[in-house]
Structures are given as C-alpha cells and as structure tokens.
Design a protein around this motif. Structure first.
Motif, PDB file in Angstrom:
ATOM      1  N   PHE A  74       0.818  -1.213   0.000  1.00  0.00           N
ATOM      2  CA  PHE A  74       0.000   0.000   0.000  1.00  0.00           C
ATOM      3  C   PHE A  74       0.856   1.268   0.000  1.00  0.00           C
ATOM      4  O   PHE A  74       0.561   2.238  -0.687  1.00  0.00           O
ATOM      5  N   TYR A  75       1.954   1.224   0.779  1.00  0.00           N
ATOM      6  CA  TYR A  75       2.772   2.426   0.960  1.00  0.00           C
ATOM      7  C   TYR A  75       3.708   2.703  -0.215  1.00  0.00           C
ATOM      8  O   TYR A  75       4.355   3.739  -0.248  1.00  0.00           O
ATOM      9  N   GLU A  76       3.783   1.755  -1.167  1.00  0.00           N
ATOM     10  CA  GLU A  76       4.609   2.012  -2.355  1.00  0.00           C
ATOM     11  C   GLU A  76       4.062   3.188  -3.149  1.00  0.00           C
ATOM     12  O   GLU A  76       4.805   3.896  -3.806  1.00  0.00           O
ATOM     13  N   SER A  77       2.737   3.371  -3.109  1.00  0.00           N
ATOM     14  CA  SER A  77       2.152   4.352  -4.024  1.00  0.00           C
ATOM     15  C   SER A  77       1.515   5.550  -3.319  1.00  0.00           C
ATOM     16  O   SER A  77       0.810   6.319  -3.938  1.00  0.00           O
ATOM     17  N   ILE A  78       1.735   5.709  -1.998  1.00  0.00           N
ATOM     18  CA  ILE A  78       1.247   6.932  -1.374  1.00  0.00           C
ATOM     19  C   ILE A  78       2.417   7.725  -0.782  1.00  0.00           C
ATOM     20  O   ILE A  78       3.467   7.164  -0.463  1.00  0.00           O
ATOM     21  N   GLY A  79       2.207   9.013  -0.672  1.00  0.00           N
ATOM     22  CA  GLY A  79       3.202   9.884  -0.066  1.00  0.00           C
ATOM     23  C   GLY A  79       2.525  10.710   1.015  1.00  0.00           C
ATOM     24  O   GLY A  79       1.379  11.108   0.849  1.00  0.00           O
ATOM     25  N   VAL A  80       3.229  10.925   2.136  1.00  0.00           N
ATOM     26  CA  VAL A  80       2.618  11.660   3.239  1.00  0.00           C
ATOM     27  C   VAL A  80       3.586  12.726   3.732  1.00  0.00           C
ATOM     28  O   VAL A  80       4.761  12.440   3.977  1.00  0.00           O
ATOM     29  N   GLN A 102      15.397   4.488  -0.040  1.00  0.00           N
ATOM     30  CA  GLN A 102      15.796   3.083  -0.101  1.00  0.00           C
ATOM     31  C   GLN A 102      14.670   2.103   0.224  1.00  0.00           C
ATOM     32  O   GLN A 102      14.786   0.912  -0.020  1.00  0.00           O
ATOM     33  N   PHE A 103      13.604   2.596   0.839  1.00  0.00           N
ATOM     34  CA  PHE A 103      12.547   1.665   1.257  1.00  0.00           C
ATOM     35  C   PHE A 103      11.608   1.282   0.118  1.00  0.00           C
ATOM     36  O   PHE A 103      10.791   0.388   0.270  1.00  0.00           O
TER      37      PHE A 103
ATOM     38  N   LEU C   4      18.451  -3.869   5.298  1.00  0.00           N
ATOM     39  CA  LEU C   4      19.845  -3.436   5.235  1.00  0.00           C
ATOM     40  C   LEU C   4      19.945  -1.912   5.360  1.00  0.00           C
ATOM     41  O   LEU C   4      20.787  -1.384   6.089  1.00  0.00           O
ATOM     42  N   ALA C   5      19.065  -1.226   4.624  1.00  0.00           N
ATOM     43  CA  ALA C   5      19.057   0.238   4.672  1.00  0.00           C
ATOM     44  C   ALA C   5      18.775   0.712   6.095  1.00  0.00           C
ATOM     45  O   ALA C   5      19.404   1.646   6.593  1.00  0.00           O
ATOM     46  N   ALA C   6      17.809   0.049   6.763  1.00  0.00           N
ATOM     47  CA  ALA C   6      17.448   0.465   8.117  1.00  0.00           C
ATOM     48  C   ALA C   6      18.581   0.203   9.103  1.00  0.00           C
ATOM     49  O   ALA C   6      18.868   1.016   9.978  1.00  0.00           O
ATOM     50  N   VAL C   7      19.257  -0.960   8.962  1.00  0.00           N
ATOM     51  CA  VAL C   7      20.383  -1.264   9.859  1.00  0.00           C
ATOM     52  C   VAL C   7      21.490  -0.237   9.658  1.00  0.00           C
ATOM     53  O   VAL C   7      22.024   0.316  10.631  1.00  0.00           O
ATOM     54  N   VAL C  80       4.882   5.083   7.176  1.00  0.00           N
ATOM     55  CA  VAL C  80       4.088   5.348   5.973  1.00  0.00           C
ATOM     56  C   VAL C  80       4.926   5.080   4.721  1.00  0.00           C
ATOM     57  O   VAL C  80       4.590   5.521   3.632  1.00  0.00           O
ATOM     58  N   THR C  81       6.053   4.395   4.908  1.00  0.00           N
ATOM     59  CA  THR C  81       6.794   3.852   3.770  1.00  0.00           C
ATOM     60  C   THR C  81       6.588   2.332   3.810  1.00  0.00           C
ATOM     61  O   THR C  81       6.030   1.831   4.779  1.00  0.00           O
ATOM     62  N   PRO C  82       7.042   1.613   2.797  1.00  0.00           N
ATOM     63  CA  PRO C  82       6.844   0.158   2.837  1.00  0.00           C
ATOM     64  C   PRO C  82       7.619  -0.551   3.955  1.00  0.00           C
ATOM     65  O   PRO C  82       7.461  -1.759   4.121  1.00  0.00           O
ATOM     66  N   LEU C  83       8.445   0.167   4.709  1.00  0.00           N
ATOM     67  CA  LEU C  83       9.197  -0.477   5.786  1.00  0.00           C
ATOM     68  C   LEU C  83       8.243  -1.184   6.743  1.00  0.00           C
ATOM     69  O   LEU C  83       7.258  -0.613   7.201  1.00  0.00           O
ATOM     70  N   ARG C  84       8.562  -2.467   7.051  1.00  0.00           N
ATOM     71  CA  ARG C  84       7.689  -3.242   7.928  1.00  0.00           C
ATOM     72  C   ARG C  84       8.147  -3.091   9.373  1.00  0.00           C
ATOM     73  O   ARG C  84       9.317  -2.803   9.642  1.00  0.00           O
ATOM     74  N   LEU C  85       7.240  -3.319  10.290  1.00  0.00           N
ATOM     75  CA  LEU C  85       7.572  -3.153  11.713  1.00  0.00           C
ATOM     76  C   LEU C  85       8.718  -4.070  12.140  1.00  0.00           C
ATOM     77  O   LEU C  85       9.633  -3.664  12.852  1.00  0.00           O
ATOM     78  N   HIS C  86       8.678  -5.330  11.678  1.00  0.00           N
ATOM     79  CA  HIS C  86       9.750  -6.238  12.117  1.00  0.00           C
ATOM     80  C   HIS C  86      11.103  -5.800  11.562  1.00  0.00           C
ATOM     81  O   HIS C  86      12.138  -5.999  12.196  1.00  0.00           O
ATOM     82  N   GLU C  87      11.081  -5.153  10.393  1.00  0.00           N
ATOM     83  CA  GLU C  87      12.354  -4.650   9.852  1.00  0.00           C
ATOM     84  C   GLU C  87      12.876  -3.489  10.702  1.00  0.00           C
ATOM     85  O   GLU C  87      14.079  -3.405  10.969  1.00  0.00           O
ATOM     86  N   TYR C  88      11.959  -2.628  11.108  1.00  0.00           N
ATOM     87  CA  TYR C  88      12.334  -1.503  11.982  1.00  0.00           C
ATOM     88  C   TYR C  88      12.973  -2.018  13.279  1.00  0.00           C
ATOM     89  O   TYR C  88      14.021  -1.541  13.710  1.00  0.00           O
ATOM     90  N   LEU C  89      12.326  -3.018  13.873  1.00  0.00           N
ATOM     91  CA  LEU C  89      12.813  -3.545  15.148  1.00  0.00           C
ATOM     92  C   LEU C  89      14.138  -4.295  14.965  1.00  0.00           C
ATOM     93  O   LEU C  89      15.067  -4.149  15.760  1.00  0.00           O
TER      94      LEU C  89
END
Lengths: 284, 240, 230
Positions: A74-80, A102-103, C4-7, C80-89
């Motif tokens: 979902f977050y690939e195509s929205i910007g906030v 990078q995300f 990798l980017a987050a680390v 609000v990016t595709p980063l997932r919570l487990h990746e953040y942690l």
C-alpha cells in the motif's frame, strides 16, 4: 481513489466518537481539501486514510484497497507529509532523502532535483538541525514525493512558509496534479484551500457538513456587498450594503448625495465567510 | 511563597512523581544504603565460603558506593535539563525574570543538596567507617560540587538525550580514579589527579590515619572541583 | 534491502550520537584493566564486563533512542513507507549487536583471551545482547521520558541480574534457572569454568525461548503504541 462510507472513530477508551459517520469520496486526479478548526477531526481522518489508526468502524477504500487488509505494498504508491516535519536532525537534507528512498521498490525521484524544485539545492549538504522551520517544511514535502506517489497526503503544507516559498509550494502541488496524481490537503488556511482545491469538505465536530468546489460554495452561499466609509461631521462611519440593485438602494444613494465619501470597496464572500455562515464556527 | 524557584521546584516534583523518577531518585541511593547495612554480613559470608577476608577492602567499597547517589542525581537532573532543552522550555524560561542563570542555578543546587545529604546519611547511618565530622563535611562539599560537575558535563557537551547517554558512559569513567588511588601502588596514580573523585578517595584514606595530609586533600580537591565546575559552566552558558 | 538500509541508518545514527567514541574509550580502558589483572582473574573479569556493560549496552541506550525518535515523530514517517515493523525492530537490534560484538571482539583480541569453548562463548555474547536489547525495547515502547524509562529499566535490570549472586557463588536457587541471565552467565563463563554439556545446552534452549517470548511482546507493544498510536 478514496471512498469513505459511514466512518466512525473513537480514541482509546473514549466513549464518544471523534468521527461521527463521515461520507465522502475523492476522485482520481483531483485536489481535495479537508477544512475545519483544530480538533474537528481532520487529522484523525487523514491518519485513518494512511493506515495509522486501525480500529475504525465503517468502510474505507483507498486506491482500490479496503484498509482493513492493509499491507506494506500500500505504501509504495502513497506519499505523506505530516504537519510537524519529522526528519533525522543529525543527518543532511540529502542523507535524509536518500535514506527514505531506499525503502521503495518502485523507481524513486532524484533527491537533488526535488531539493532544487523547492529551492533547497544549496542546503543539500546541511544538517537538518540547522534548518529553519520553513526549510524543514519544504524538505518534508520533498520526502513525500520521493516514490512518485499516485496519492499524496499533505497536512498543513504551507505552515511556516514565507510568501515567496508559499507560491512555489502552491505551484509544486499543482504540478503534481498535472501529472495525474490525487492530492488530499488538510488545512485551516482558507486561502490555500481556495486557490488549490478542486473540492473541499468542511469538517466540524467529527462530521462533514458540506462538500463542493470553492467556486460553487462562494456562489451559493456568498453575498456580494460593498463597504463604504463616509464622513458625518468629524467622525467616520462605515456601512455594508448589498450590491443588488445599487442604483435604487436608498441608503447608498443617500450617502452618495449627502456625505463626503472616503472609500468604497467591493467585498466578495470568501471561503472563510462561507465556512462561518454554514457551520456557525470560526476556523481558528 | 511564590518565587520562580518554588515554581520550578513544584514543576520538577510533579515531573518526578508523575514519571516515577522519584522511585529511582530515592530508591537507588536507598538500595545502596541497604546494601551497605548488609556489608558486614556479606564480608563474613565471603570469609566463610572462600576463606578470603575482604575486610581491607571495606574503606574502598564504602568510598566508592557513597559516591553513587551523587552520580545518579547528576544523571537525573542532567536528563531533566536535556528533556527541557529538547522541548525548548529553556528558551522560554530564559525570557522570564528567572533567566537562564537562575534556572541553571536551581537545576544544580537541587542535586548538590540531595547528593551531599545522602552521602552524610550513608556514612553516619551505616557507621562502617569512622569519619571525623569536619572531614566528612569537607568531603560532602566535594561530593556536592562533583554532582554539579556531572550534571553540567551531560548538558554542556551533548545536544540531546541520546548523546547525553553516550556522555553519561564517559562520565562513569571518572570514578575509575577511586580504584586507582586505592590499588595502584605507584606514584603514577597521580596522573588521575585531574579526576574529581581522586581527591575524595585520597581524603578517605588520610582520614583513617588522622594524617595532616587530609587538609591538603580537602583544600586542593575543592579547588580542582571548582576549576572544573567553572569551565563546564562556561561551556554550557556559551552553548545555550 | 529495506532491512539493510534500516540497519545501516541505525548504525550511522549511533555513530553520529557518539556511541562509537564512547565505547572505543571504554573498550580501551577495559583492555588495559584486563592486562593489569592477575592471570586467574582475567576470565571472570571478562565475564562481568560483558555481562554488565558490553552486552547490556542495548538495554541502556535503546530507551533514549526510541524516545528521541518518537519525540521527533520519526517512526510515524517510517511507517508510511513500505518499511515493515519487524524490519524496523530488527534494525535496532542488529545495530546494537554490531556495536556489542565489535567491542567484545576488540576486548578479547586486546587482552589475548581465547579458549576451546569459544563457540559457546560467542553464542552467549550474541544472545545476551539480543535479550538485553529486547528487554529495553519492551520498556521503551511506552516510556514517556528518559527518566521514566530509566526507572523501569533499572528496576527490571536489577531484577533480572539477580543470578549474579549464583555466579559469585554467594547464593543460589533453582528459581534462577528461569532467568535468562542465569543462562547467559553460564555461556559467558565457559572460558573460565568447565560446564557440563547439559548445562550448556540448557542455556542455549533457555535463551532461544526467551528470545522468542521477548520478540513477541516487543512486536505487539510497538504495533500498539508506536505504529498505531491511538
């Protein structure tokens, strides 16, 4: 692009709802504005639309996806761009943008070009801790554009900007629209809403009271009148007079004929006047 | 009484109570006091279990542990200041009649009084080591200044809470001077004389032998403490 | 890639906030101390250094980092990016693991420490760092101020450190075997004392179980209080 039906939301253990049954839709390619005083529920609505607040009642579809089944795709195509700029203060502007870029798996925009577009090209190597508030707002805006979002959420995008940068920002938002992207703006600045938005929704006390284009709202609810200042003896008096049939308006004719007139200004209803008139509330 | 200082104290007290920091502020030092009450039993236990008499280390242990409350108070107040700087409270206070200097004075005097008080309490409530009251007062003054040095070290050199933490690790190194004074049987241990706790350790040792040198420790030590305090104060005021 | 980017970002973040300088100074001091100690005390001292500081650094620092990030609303913009919570942690955990292990490695190299059971020892060092960092994250998710975090962290830190009494052979109880720290103290001590294979295996199993329990709690707490704050 966005379809919201009967949206209710209550914070934590609060018994009363912050949002009391919102209904609206945002079409692809339009700039849609949420207007209302602080605490009305604008930010809450936006937080639901971007998936931060989960436990809402009602149906919310964004970009064809039911938000109850949200995933990181979902977050690939929205910007906030949030109202308070949230950036790594010990990192430079460029480092911040490169990090967030990078995300995304989709192609991202060139950070230097984005910085140049908002007039920050000379500050790309400066740490964010040395930025002024206006600079942070602009960098925050750049970040929201990194992933070429089809849907852009901007929370008070013009707060803290000087007139020159305000105009630049407005042009950039319109440029995003020209690319066919959809933009949701949350603001209490009526001027911004008036110049940018295709349609606006008035939000008061957790309810949408009105949705229409700024132009139609002003036509329907506005009254055209003029303000006249004139002398009576030593004092200056002011009167507001409707512009309908001015030639036969007795008050107006009386002033013109018998008094020394200092100024006459026509006053079209502003969006703010419409807001005050239809909701009975002040915006601030 | 409605003065800026009482207003600040009330604010801090609220902050401390609400965030249960009071728990640490009192229980940390209290835990150390309790530990010291049991020190003779622990010493006996070690003697029985390992056939090793830790008695000779008592003076070292007491002088080391009696300084810990000061370090804790320095950190607590240091982090309150860092928090308030992050939230731009300090900028606001500096345009009130209290001014920045008054704010800082208050933020330093509170931990100074608390740490000196706890120091004397630990020494006399446990009576593990005998200390002439005048000597004890002299050391307590150094303990107080040292706490202010600790608080200032955190807030003068770090820009935010996270850096403050890194600096608090470095602050801990200062206390290395105590084992150096006690166990390094070479005049080389004087290289740590620039570290404030060096002088407290010296004073502790000399106080036990009624050595005339204790007056040197107290006077020179206080001077060293004051010089460092003055330097950190300047760094802090220049930075804000 | 996102991970990798987050680390990398978290390591750079810690570097810019002076963590690496602080630990470089500490590492050098620890090496000097170990060199000065009599032979018989080197291994026990190393165990205590790793247990109380090097492996526990995540516990100490994570609260302030998470609070600072939350104060600057950074998690909000990350989620609000595709980063997932487990990746953040995981980024938080791996970045501390990197600092801990680098520091531990330097200390062992500088003090010429080594031995047969090195594999068990390294596993112990890694697991204690992970467990300490996770404990820190659990409490950082809800803390409001740094001092608030310290109180909670200090309380729980002292509590889980109780098995140190067993290590010092002053007081022992079977209850200690429930603590993750009993297991880490065994594995961090293998260079010093010959433990039976069953004791070592028990420690490994205990730490793995603790790791999964704490990971679950951390994930839930962050999901509720940091990713979806309501």
């Amino acid at each position: 692009m966005i379809q919201v039906n009967d949206l209710h939301f209550a914070y934590g253990s609060n018994s009363h709802d912050t949002l009391k049954g919102l209904n609206f839709q945002v079409d692809t390619g339009e700039i849609f504005g949420f207007l209302g005083p602080s605490g009305a529920g604008k930010s809450t609505t936006q937080k639901i639309l971007i998936g931060i607040l989960k436990n809402y009642r009602g149906a919310v579809q964004v970009n064809g996806l039911d938000l109850h089944h949200l995933n990181s795709e979902f977050y690939e195509s929205i910007g906030v761009a949030f109202e308070t700029p949230n950036l790594y203060s010990k990192f430079t502007a460029l480092e911040n943008l490169e990090f967030f870029a990078q995300f995304y798996t989709n192609e991202t925009r060139n950070p230097l070009e984005l910085l140049a577009a908002v007039g920050l090209e000379d500050a790309s190597e400066t740490r964010v801790s040395d930025f002024s508030k206006g600079m942070k707002v602009r960098l925050n805006f750049c970040r929201s554009l990194l992933n070429n979002p089809k849907l852009l959420f901007l929370d008070e995008p013009t707060a803290g900007l000087d007139p020159v940068n305000l105009r630049k920002m407005e042009a950039l938002i319109l440029a995003e629209k020209a690319r066919g992207n959809t933009i949701c703006i949350t603001t209490h600045d009526m001027h911004v809403a008036d110049t940018l938005c295709d349609r606006v929704a008035f939000i008061v006390d957790g309810e949408v009271s009105l949705i229409d284009s700024p132009r139609d709202l002003k036509l329907q609810h506005g009254e055209r009148f003029l303000e006249i200042e004139y002398r009576v003896g030593d004092s200056v008096q002011t009167k507001s007079i409707s512009m309908e049939k001015l030639g036969t308006n007795d008050t107006f004719q009386n002033i013109l004929n018998n008094h020394y007139v200092e100024t006459i200004h026509s006053r079209e209803a502003s969006l703010e006047d419409v807001f005050v008139k239809t909701t009975g509330r002040l915006l601030q | 009484m409605k003065t800026p200082v009482t207003a600040l104290a009330r604010g801090d007290l609220k902050l401390i109570v609400r965030d249960s920091t009071l728990v640490m502020a009192v229980f940390g030092p209290l835990a150390i006091t309790i530990l010291l009450f049991f020190l003779p039993s622990i010493e006996a236990l070690i003697l029985i279990k390992f056939g090793f008499d830790p008695g000779p280390f008592r003076l070292f242990i007491v002088s080391f542990l009696s300084l810990i409350p000061g370090m804790l108070f320095a950190m607590i107040y240091g982090f309150i200041v860092l928090d308030e700087r992050d939230e731009e409270v300090i900028d606001f206070i500096s345009i009130t009649p209290l001014r920045k200097e008054g704010y800082l004075t208050y933020k330093l005097i509170m931990p100074m009084l608390l740490s000196a008080g706890f120091f004397l309490f630990i020494i006399y409530a446990t009576s593990l080591v005998r200390l002439n009251p005048i000597h004890a007062m002299g050391i307590a003054i150094m303990v107080a200044i040292e706490t202010a040095i600790g608080t200032l070290f955190l807030v003068a050199f770090s820009e935010n809470k996270v850096e403050g933490l890194a600096f608090s690790k470095v602050l801990g190194i200062m206390y290395l001077a105590i084992p150096l004074v006690f166990f390094w049987n070479s005049s080389w241990h004087w290289i740590s004389a620039f570290l404030p706790p060096f002088w407290i350790a010296k004073a502790f040792i000399h106080s036990q032998t009624s050595s005339i040198w204790i007056w040197g420790d107290l006077v020179l030590g206080t001077a060293v403490h004051l010089v460092i305090l003055q330097y950190f104060l300047q760094v802090f005021l220049r930075k804000q | 890639m996102r991970l990798l980017a987050a680390v990398a970002q978290d390591i750079r973040f810690q570097f810019r906030h002076g963590f690496y300088y602080a630990y470089l100074v500490l590492t050098v001091l620890y090496i000097i101390t170990l060199r000065l100690l009599p032979e018989s005390l080197v291994h026990p001292a190393l165990t205590l250094i790793l247990f109380t500081d090097i492996c526990a650094l995540g516990f100490f620092f994570i609260g302030a980092i998470v609070l600072l990030e939350r104060g600057q609303n950074l998690p909000q913009s990350l989620f609000v990016t595709p980063l997932r919570l487990h990746e953040y942690l995981l980024a938080k955990i791996f970045s501390f693991l990197f600092l801990s292990i680098a520091s531990a490695f330097l200390i062992m190299l500088g003090a010429f420490v080594g031995g047969q059971d090195l594999i068990w020892f390294i596993f112990g060092a890694i697991m204690s760092t992970l467990i300490y960092t996770l404990f820190g994250l659990v409490f950082a998710a809800r803390a409001r101020h740094v001092n608030d975090y310290f109180v909670k962290a200090l309380g729980i830190g002292l509590l889980i450190s109780l098995p140190i009494f067993a290590y010092l052979r002053l007081f022992d109880t079977p209850l200690f075997y429930v603590f993750p720290t009993r297991a880490t103290l065994i594995l961090l001590d293998v260079l010093n004392v010959d433990y039976s294979i069953s004791e070592k295996l028990f420690s490994v199993v205990s730490l793995v179980i603790w790791f999964f329990i704490l990971s679950g709690i951390t994930y839930q707490r962050f999901d509720k209080h940091v990713r979806h704050p309501a």
